[in-house]
Design a protein around this motif. Sequence first.
Motif, short mmCIF file in Angstrom:
data_model
loop_
_atom_site.label_atom_id
_atom_site.label_comp_id
_atom_site.label_asym_id
_atom_site.label_seq_id
_atom_site.Cartn_x
_atom_site.Cartn_y
_atom_site.Cartn_z
N VAL A 1 23.99 -7.58 -45.57
CA VAL A 1 23.61 -8.85 -46.18
C VAL A 1 22.10 -9.04 -45.99
O VAL A 1 21.61 -9.00 -44.87
N ILE A 2 21.39 -9.21 -47.09
CA ILE A 2 19.94 -9.37 -47.02
C ILE A 2 19.61 -10.86 -47.14
O ILE A 2 20.03 -11.50 -48.12
N LYS A 3 18.91 -11.40 -46.18
CA LYS A 3 18.60 -12.84 -46.18
C LYS A 3 17.10 -13.06 -46.32
O LYS A 3 16.30 -12.40 -45.64
N TYR A 4 16.74 -13.99 -47.20
CA TYR A 4 15.32 -14.28 -47.44
C TYR A 4 15.21 -15.67 -48.02
O TYR A 4 16.19 -16.21 -48.54
N HIS A 5 14.02 -16.22 -47.94
CA HIS A 5 13.82 -17.58 -48.43
C HIS A 5 13.81 -17.60 -49.96
O HIS A 5 14.44 -18.43 -50.59
N ALA A 6 13.04 -16.70 -50.55
CA ALA A 6 12.94 -16.63 -52.01
C ALA A 6 12.41 -15.25 -52.37
O ALA A 6 11.87 -14.55 -51.52
N VAL A 7 12.58 -14.84 -53.61
CA VAL A 7 12.09 -13.52 -53.99
C VAL A 7 10.59 -13.55 -54.29
O VAL A 7 9.97 -12.50 -54.41
N PHE A 8 10.03 -14.75 -54.45
CA PHE A 8 8.59 -14.85 -54.70
C PHE A 8 7.88 -15.35 -53.45
O PHE A 8 8.41 -16.20 -52.75
N LYS B 1 1.74 -14.82 -49.67
CA LYS B 1 1.02 -13.71 -49.01
C LYS B 1 2.01 -12.69 -48.46
O LYS B 1 1.80 -11.50 -48.54
N GLN B 2 3.07 -13.20 -47.85
CA GLN B 2 4.06 -12.31 -47.26
C GLN B 2 5.40 -13.05 -47.16
O GLN B 2 5.48 -14.25 -47.29
N GLN B 3 6.43 -12.27 -46.94
CA GLN B 3 7.78 -12.84 -46.92
C GLN B 3 8.57 -12.15 -45.83
O GLN B 3 8.50 -10.93 -45.68
N GLN B 4 9.32 -12.91 -45.08
CA GLN B 4 10.15 -12.30 -44.04
C GLN B 4 11.54 -12.01 -44.62
O GLN B 4 12.14 -12.87 -45.26
N VAL B 5 12.02 -10.84 -44.37
CA VAL B 5 13.34 -10.45 -44.85
C VAL B 5 14.20 -10.05 -43.65
O VAL B 5 13.76 -9.27 -42.81
N GLU B 6 15.39 -10.61 -43.62
CA GLU B 6 16.27 -10.34 -42.49
C GLU B 6 17.53 -9.66 -42.98
O GLU B 6 17.99 -9.95 -44.09
N ILE B 7 18.08 -8.77 -42.18
CA ILE B 7 19.35 -8.14 -42.53
C ILE B 7 20.41 -8.60 -41.55
O ILE B 7 20.17 -8.67 -40.34
N LYS B 8 21.57 -8.93 -42.10
CA LYS B 8 22.70 -9.28 -41.25
C LYS B 8 23.77 -8.22 -41.44
O LYS B 8 24.22 -7.98 -42.56
N PHE B 9 24.15 -7.59 -40.33
CA PHE B 9 25.26 -6.64 -40.41
C PHE B 9 25.80 -6.41 -39.02
O PHE B 9 25.46 -5.43 -38.35
N ASP B 10 26.65 -7.33 -38.58
CA ASP B 10 27.13 -7.29 -37.20
C ASP B 10 28.43 -6.50 -37.13
O ASP B 10 29.52 -7.07 -37.21
N GLN B 11 28.33 -5.19 -37.00
CA GLN B 11 29.50 -4.32 -36.93
C GLN B 11 29.19 -3.19 -35.94
O GLN B 11 28.32 -2.36 -36.21
#
Lengths: 279, 345
Positions: free
Chosen positions: A45-52, A55-65
């Motif tokens: 699962v890729i989590k982010y505030h917006a695709v635009f 200057k920069q954007q933080q992208v988080e991955i959720k995969f608790d397995q």
Amino acid sequence: MEFGTCISIQIRAGSLVNKCIPFVLLMIISHEAGAQQLFQLAPPVIKYHAVFYKKQQQVEIKFDQPGTAVYYTLNNREPNPADSLYRKPVMIKGKITVFKARAFGKAFLPSETAAVTFLEEGVPVSFAGFSKPDSLYPGSGPRTLIDAAGGNLDIHASTWLGYRSDTIEINILLEKEHPVSQITLGFLRDDANQVFLPEKIEAAYFNAEEKNYIPFATEMIFSSEAQEGARYFLASIYSNTKLPLRKIKIIINPVSKIPSWHPGKGLPAWCFLDEVKVY
Amino acid sequence: MDRRKFIRNSSFAAAASLYTPSLLHAKNAEDVILGHNNKQYRINTKWGNLDFERYPVKDCHEMVQDSSGRIILLTNETKNNVIIYDKKGKLLTTWGNEYPGAHGLTLFNENGTEVLFICDNNRHQVIKTTLDGRVLLTLDYPRETGQYTKADEYIPTETAIAANGDIYVADGYGKDFVIQYDAKGKYIRHFGGRGDKDEHLLNAHGVCIDNRDKSGPTLIVTSRQQNAFKRYTMEGKYLNTICLPGAWVCRPVIHGDYLYAAVLQSNAHLWQQSGFVTILDKQFKIVSNLAGSAPVYEGGKPAEMYQTIKAFQYPHDVCIDDEENLYIAQWNSGHVYPYKLEPVV
């Protein structure tokens, strides 16, 4: 599945069969093990505030397995265990980044790739007016197309302008005159909800000297086959050269009727957009 | 050998070495252990398999176990709407040809005799039957509520039966009301329905009676599109909401101290066969997600849940037997028969 393919190539290799028999045996043994049907992992699962982003954007991955690891790429290539291992949120920079992630684990088949395209905000836009959307999907105010809130795949998200009409007109005013060669719009494709990509996007810019609109670029979009699930689609139109301009008029022609291959064929189709960017 | 054959042979060797090692060491899918904490299970996907030509299924919607230990499956396949297995997966009997919209299945011990309540989406009715399919009572759409003008608007998904025989029906695909009748089918009240207040429901897919608290029974109703369960008194007064972020929960099923629910799909992957099974303890804390993310609480609130292993496609119901085994029935999953999960101690 790869196994079936490999074995048939082996057979077609004819004169090499004798030399390759040990390989064939090995492949058959492994095919049997594979036939026990390992479970595939779900995509991360890729989590982010917006695709635009500015200057920069933080992208988080959720995969608790337990027993799995997620690998990602930023260069549009399919991730594999030789790529970056996800440990903590990733910072995205640059004009356009295709973020791809895939989960791997010894006891599982690798997941399908999860992908999100991130775009840097373009030339500053003061105003992006739009024709009146359907009352069910009115967006979130006059700045709907330029608030950098986009890419939400839920049709009920307030980020979307929803239309069921012949044309959609957008009028853009840049903060100041700027050389422009690309206009990008964010659309939703969601066959199950009868939301389709438009057929045509046409843009023209206002030439102050001639006091009229001059064509910028036109793009036709073809959506010919069914697509499962909702997807975010960035449609871009390009001019041959960078043109100095300040006012842009965009005419979008949605698909007038649902395509013939869709169960709802002939019914009015929806067109959803949430952002416009100028580069 | 010529160059082309050499290249083909070499790439073959490379391909062989790439593919074989990992698979020779790989486990059988069914060695995988699903779940967390003290609720972990091994899965058997072949348990319910039958001769599809003779005993087909469409959507496997719900399952219950009777006091003889038999596992009763409800499917909307009118060749045999009800399929009855023993716990080993052996077919015992089938019946039912009149339930094209068979969706909800509840078992009730009525003064020593077990009966079934079937919700039919297509017939817009709730039908009470004996264990071998003789019809005892049929409930039509609830005109008495004043909320329905015709039967089509009523698409009941689930029933729950109170100790005194009162029947609670969840209209999960219609107007999201819960309608309460007495044991004879006389209308008492209705509550829930759609709106933006806490007591309102969106896709009231399931309902069950919770008898775990000494202070008295309560109702738990699913609000699937809100990814939540909502609790009410037996008189329909709203109590509180149990948030299950990311989970499209189907009906709650209580067995012992735990609450089990099939999760049709993950909010993170809508309409992509992203289901799993969730288990909550007596305090409604999520303790295990079978084929789903580890239960995590941040500041007392559960983190968004999502599928991690594609062991299930669209699980629709979970049945727990007298030995704590689970049986999972699936909707729209290629006509698969139910799976069995055995607890790992």
